[in-house]
Design an enzyme around this catalytic site. Structure first.
Site, short mmCIF file in Angstrom:
data_model
loop_
_atom_site.label_atom_id
_atom_site.label_comp_id
_atom_site.label_asym_id
_atom_site.label_seq_id
_atom_site.Cartn_x
_atom_site.Cartn_y
_atom_site.Cartn_z
N ASP A 57 0.79 -1.17 0.08
CA ASP A 57 0.05 0.14 -0.02
C ASP A 57 1.00 1.15 -0.08
OD1 ASP A 57 -3.50 0.50 1.02
OD2 ASP A 57 -1.86 2.17 1.25
N THR A 68 -10.14 6.41 -4.86
CA THR A 68 -11.74 5.64 -4.86
C THR A 68 -12.69 7.01 -4.81
OG1 THR A 68 -11.67 5.43 -2.29
CG2 THR A 68 -10.92 3.63 -3.84
N THR A 93 -15.76 -2.11 -9.87
CA THR A 93 -17.02 -1.12 -9.40
C THR A 93 -18.22 -1.20 -9.97
OG1 THR A 93 -17.84 0.69 -8.29
CG2 THR A 93 -15.78 0.83 -9.87
N ASP A 94 -19.47 -1.09 -9.39
CA ASP A 94 -20.89 -1.00 -10.30
C ASP A 94 -20.90 0.18 -10.92
OD1 ASP A 94 -21.30 0.61 -8.21
OD2 ASP A 94 -23.26 -0.48 -7.49
N GLU A 95 -19.85 1.16 -10.48
CA GLU A 95 -19.86 2.57 -11.26
C GLU A 95 -19.51 2.45 -12.79
OE1 GLU A 95 -19.14 6.14 -9.42
OE2 GLU A 95 -19.51 5.62 -7.38
N TYR A 142 -13.44 8.90 -12.08
CA TYR A 142 -13.26 7.71 -11.05
C TYR A 142 -13.75 6.63 -11.88
CZ TYR A 142 -14.27 4.06 -7.75
OH TYR A 142 -14.32 2.68 -7.21
N LYS A 147 -11.75 3.44 -13.27
CA LYS A 147 -11.84 1.77 -12.80
C LYS A 147 -12.45 1.07 -14.17
CE LYS A 147 -11.65 0.36 -9.32
NZ LYS A 147 -10.86 -0.47 -8.63
N LEU A 190 -20.18 8.83 2.17
CA LEU A 190 -21.54 8.98 2.77
C LEU A 190 -21.59 8.52 4.26
CD1 LEU A 190 -24.22 10.22 2.30
CD2 LEU A 190 -25.08 8.21 2.00
N ARG A 243 -23.77 17.18 -7.09
CA ARG A 243 -22.39 16.56 -7.61
C ARG A 243 -22.64 16.44 -9.10
NH1 ARG A 243 -20.86 10.65 -5.77
NH2 ARG A 243 -19.58 11.46 -4.21
P1 NAD Z 1 -9.99 3.28 0.11
O1 NAD Z 1 -9.74 4.64 -0.76
O2 NAD Z 1 -10.46 3.24 1.44
O3 NAD Z 1 -8.72 2.44 0.00
C1 NAD Z 1 -7.63 2.60 -1.03
C2 NAD Z 1 -6.23 2.10 -0.53
O4 NAD Z 1 -5.33 2.07 -1.97
C3 NAD Z 1 -5.73 3.00 0.18
O5 NAD Z 1 -5.21 2.37 1.38
C4 NAD Z 1 -4.54 3.69 -0.42
O6 NAD Z 1 -3.53 3.99 0.22
C5 NAD Z 1 -4.27 2.49 -1.49
N1 NAD Z 1 -3.48 3.05 -2.78
C6 NAD Z 1 -4.03 4.24 -3.39
N2 NAD Z 1 -3.11 4.43 -4.43
C7 NAD Z 1 -2.29 3.39 -4.30
C8 NAD Z 1 -1.14 3.15 -5.24
N3 NAD Z 1 -0.74 3.99 -6.34
N4 NAD Z 1 -0.48 1.86 -4.92
C9 NAD Z 1 -0.55 1.32 -3.82
N5 NAD Z 1 -1.59 1.81 -3.16
C10 NAD Z 1 -2.56 2.82 -3.38
O7 NAD Z 1 -10.90 2.46 -0.84
P2 NAD Z 1 -11.94 1.46 -0.71
O8 NAD Z 1 -13.05 2.08 -0.67
O9 NAD Z 1 -11.39 0.49 0.41
O10 NAD Z 1 -11.96 0.63 -2.07
C11 NAD Z 1 -11.06 -0.48 -2.36
C12 NAD Z 1 -11.47 -0.87 -3.82
O11 NAD Z 1 -12.50 -1.56 -3.89
C13 NAD Z 1 -11.04 0.18 -4.74
O12 NAD Z 1 -10.50 -0.50 -5.86
C14 NAD Z 1 -12.54 0.57 -5.10
O13 NAD Z 1 -12.55 1.01 -6.44
C15 NAD Z 1 -13.15 -0.74 -5.28
N6 NAD Z 1 -14.67 -0.81 -4.75
C16 NAD Z 1 -14.96 0.07 -3.80
C17 NAD Z 1 -16.50 0.13 -3.28
C18 NAD Z 1 -16.83 0.98 -1.91
O14 NAD Z 1 -17.85 1.16 -2.02
N7 NAD Z 1 -15.85 1.72 -1.15
C19 NAD Z 1 -17.15 -0.49 -4.00
C20 NAD Z 1 -16.91 -1.25 -5.08
C21 NAD Z 1 -15.55 -1.37 -5.31
O1 DAU Z 2 -20.85 2.05 -6.12
C1 DAU Z 2 -19.53 1.70 -5.76
C2 DAU Z 2 -18.77 3.15 -5.39
O2 DAU Z 2 -19.34 3.55 -4.19
C3 DAU Z 2 -17.35 2.73 -5.28
O3 DAU Z 2 -16.88 2.57 -6.43
C4 DAU Z 2 -16.61 4.26 -4.62
O4 DAU Z 2 -15.36 3.81 -4.49
C5 DAU Z 2 -17.33 4.50 -3.51
O5 DAU Z 2 -16.71 5.82 -2.93
C6 DAU Z 2 -18.73 4.73 -3.63
O6 DAU Z 2 -18.88 5.87 -4.67
P1 DAU Z 2 -20.18 6.82 -4.45
O7 DAU Z 2 -19.87 7.87 -5.10
O8 DAU Z 2 -21.56 6.08 -4.49
O9 DAU Z 2 -20.05 7.08 -2.65
P2 DAU Z 2 -20.13 8.41 -1.88
O10 DAU Z 2 -20.10 7.93 -0.38
O11 DAU Z 2 -19.27 9.26 -2.30
O12 DAU Z 2 -21.68 8.86 -2.13
C7 DAU Z 2 -22.74 7.98 -2.09
C8 DAU Z 2 -23.92 8.82 -2.46
O13 DAU Z 2 -24.25 9.79 -1.30
C9 DAU Z 2 -23.98 9.31 -3.44
O14 DAU Z 2 -25.09 9.57 -4.08
C10 DAU Z 2 -23.56 10.81 -3.11
C11 DAU Z 2 -24.13 11.18 -1.96
N1 DAU Z 2 -23.38 11.94 -1.07
C12 DAU Z 2 -22.08 11.86 -0.81
C13 DAU Z 2 -21.36 12.67 0.01
C14 DAU Z 2 -19.68 12.30 0.15
C15 DAU Z 2 -24.01 13.13 -0.57
O15 DAU Z 2 -25.41 13.46 -0.80
N2 DAU Z 2 -23.34 13.95 0.07
C16 DAU Z 2 -22.05 13.66 0.52
O16 DAU Z 2 -21.38 14.37 1.25
#
Ligand code: NAD
Ligand code: DAU
Length: 343
Positions: free
Chosen positions: A42, A92, A132-134, A156, A160, A196, A280
């Site tokens: 990491d 992310t 990701t589903d995005e 983003y 992905k 969120l 957004r």
């Molecule tokens: P996060 O932002 O909490 O963690 C990302 C990690 O990657 C961090 O520890 C960061 O230091 C590390 N990182 C970033 N750039 C790097 C690099 N160049 N080399 C090595 N390490 C690096 O993210 P998360 O929410 O845990 O997401 C993890 C994975 O899951 C991501 O690939 C994201 O796209 C995917 N994902 C997330 C969600 C979600 O809801 N959070 C949903 C679907 C998929």
């Molecule tokens: O769908 C999977 C994705 O979910 C992952 O791939 C991403 O890494 C992860 O960050 C997440 O993306 P979102 O954009 O959906 O997550 P976020 O928590 O930023 O936002 C969730 C929803 O909440 C979205 O509709 C935007 C809204 N939101 C978010 C924030 C941060 C608000 O209304 N206010 C806020 O301040």
């Protein structure tokens, strides 16, 4: 854990394992595979946090390596002795990608390519690309299957999608045993408080406003992080899944306002804390996944009831203020918050 065959004594590389989902996954691997070794690589960006891996500090089957997945030399050194790589490393946060997308393109596309090149060179037995589903973009009709077109709408999601497809190309062109997963929105403990759930929970605990973008009617399919990790483990072990994409979701479709109201109720917060702010750009109104494939191939289904998962998550942030107060009081976070919300 299941009868794991070749994974029993495997050495796992978890890239991005100091982040939210990767740290949950690394901790599960150590617990579920008593004969295995786990290496986390990491970069420790603002989202990477060694506090997330504290439980593993004294575990001799666990190693942490600080390094960038874009650094081919470092990746080679670490991957050479590994059997399986699960790639979580990524930039992310959608909002940050709307400000400056360069690190997203670098890490999420180029970095994934560097990992795949090493996986090809060292003959890894499995490479799981956590997508990701995005990548599908906004979904207003029926839940989408894995064969639906990719229409990412923010940098983003587009980055992905690049990583997702470069991973597939290494399977198609070179036979690297790649599996690609597209999960919906995760919630749970140890999530950086710009997303969120942790943002809203900790803001209520601090008596701050909950910034809801636009109408707040946008919906997501919310899945507990441990359900996501159990699906990844199942796919990491499964036979006959190379080259396939798997949607991972739980069908808990709720809007941002629904989530805000539930959090306020659990914490006795006032609805007056909800504040509608500027939307957004390109804010996808809905994501919804068809998960027939993962059910059919590995008999996986999410297990954690949403209201139970949410109340456990709220309790975790309430009881672990040290974890998020350290982040929220830091300069990096404060500057980000001011720029995003105190305009
Ligand atoms: P996060 O932002 O909490 O963690 C990302 C990690 O990657 C961090 O520890 C960061 O230091 C590390 N990182 C970033 N750039 C790097 C690099 N160049 N080399 C090595 N390490 C690096 O993210 P998360 O929410 O845990 O997401 C993890 C994975 O899951 C991501 O690939 C994201 O796209 C995917 N994902 C997330 C969600 C979600 O809801 N959070 C949903 C679907 C998929
Ligand atoms: O769908 C999977 C994705 O979910 C992952 O791939 C991403 O890494 C992860 O960050 C997440 O993306 P979102 O954009 O959906 O997550 P976020 O928590 O930023 O936002 C969730 C929803 O909440 C979205 O509709 C935007 C809204 N939101 C978010 C924030 C941060 C608000 O209304 N206010 C806020 O301040």
């Amino acid at each position: 854990m299941a009868d794991v065959g070749w994974t029993e004594k495997a050495k796992f590389l978890v890239t991005g394992g100091a982040g939210f989902i990767g740290s949950h996954f690394a901790k599960r691997l150590v617990k579920d595979y008593p004969g295995a070794r786990v290496v986390v690589l990491d970069k420790l960006t603002y989202a990477g946090n060694l506090d997330n891996l504290r439980e593993l500090e004294k575990e001799d089957r666990f190693t942490f390596v600080r390094g960038d997945i874009c650094d081919a030399e470092k990746v080679g050194e670490v991957m050479e002795s590994c059997d399986v790589c699960v790639n979580f490393a990524a930039e992310t946060h959608v909002d940050r990608s709307l400000g400056d997308a360069s690190s997203f393109v670098l890490t999420d596309v180029y970095g994934t390519h560097v990992l795949l090149e090493a996986a090809r060179r060292f003959g890894l037995k499995r490479f799981v690309q956590v997508s990701t589903d995005e990548v599908y973009g906004e979904i207003l009709g029926d839940p989408v299957s894995e064969d639906s077109p990719l229409m990412p709408t923010n940098p983003y999601a587009a980055s992905k999608a690049g990583g997702d497809r470069i991973a597939f190309s290494y399977y198609a062109s070179f036979g690297v045993p790649v599996v690609i997963t597209r999960c919906s929105n995760n919630y749970g403990s140890h999530q950086y408080p710009e997303k969120l759930f942790p943002l809203f929970i900790t803001n209520v605990l601090e008596g701050k406003k909950l910034p809801v973008y636009g109408s707040g009617r946008n919906t997501r399919d919310w899945i507990h992080v441990e359900d996501h990790c159990s699906a990844l483990e199942a796919l990491m072990e499964a036979e006959g899944v190379e080259g396939l994409v798997f949607n991972i979701g739980s069908g808990n479709e709720l809007s941002v306002l629904d989530i805000a109201e539930k959090i306020l109720r659990l914490l006795d917060g006032s609805e007056g804390l909800i504040e509608h702010v500027t939307d957004r750009p390109a804010h996808d109104r809905r994501y919804a996944l068809n998960t027939d494939r993962i059910r059919a191939k590995v008999d996986w289904a999410s297990r954690i009831d949403f209201d139970q998962g949410l109340s456990d998550t709220v309790r975790w942030y309430r009881e672990n203020r040290w974890w998020w107060e350290k982040i929220k009081s830091g300069e990096t976070y404060r500057k980000y918050y001011e720029k995003m919300y105190d305009r």
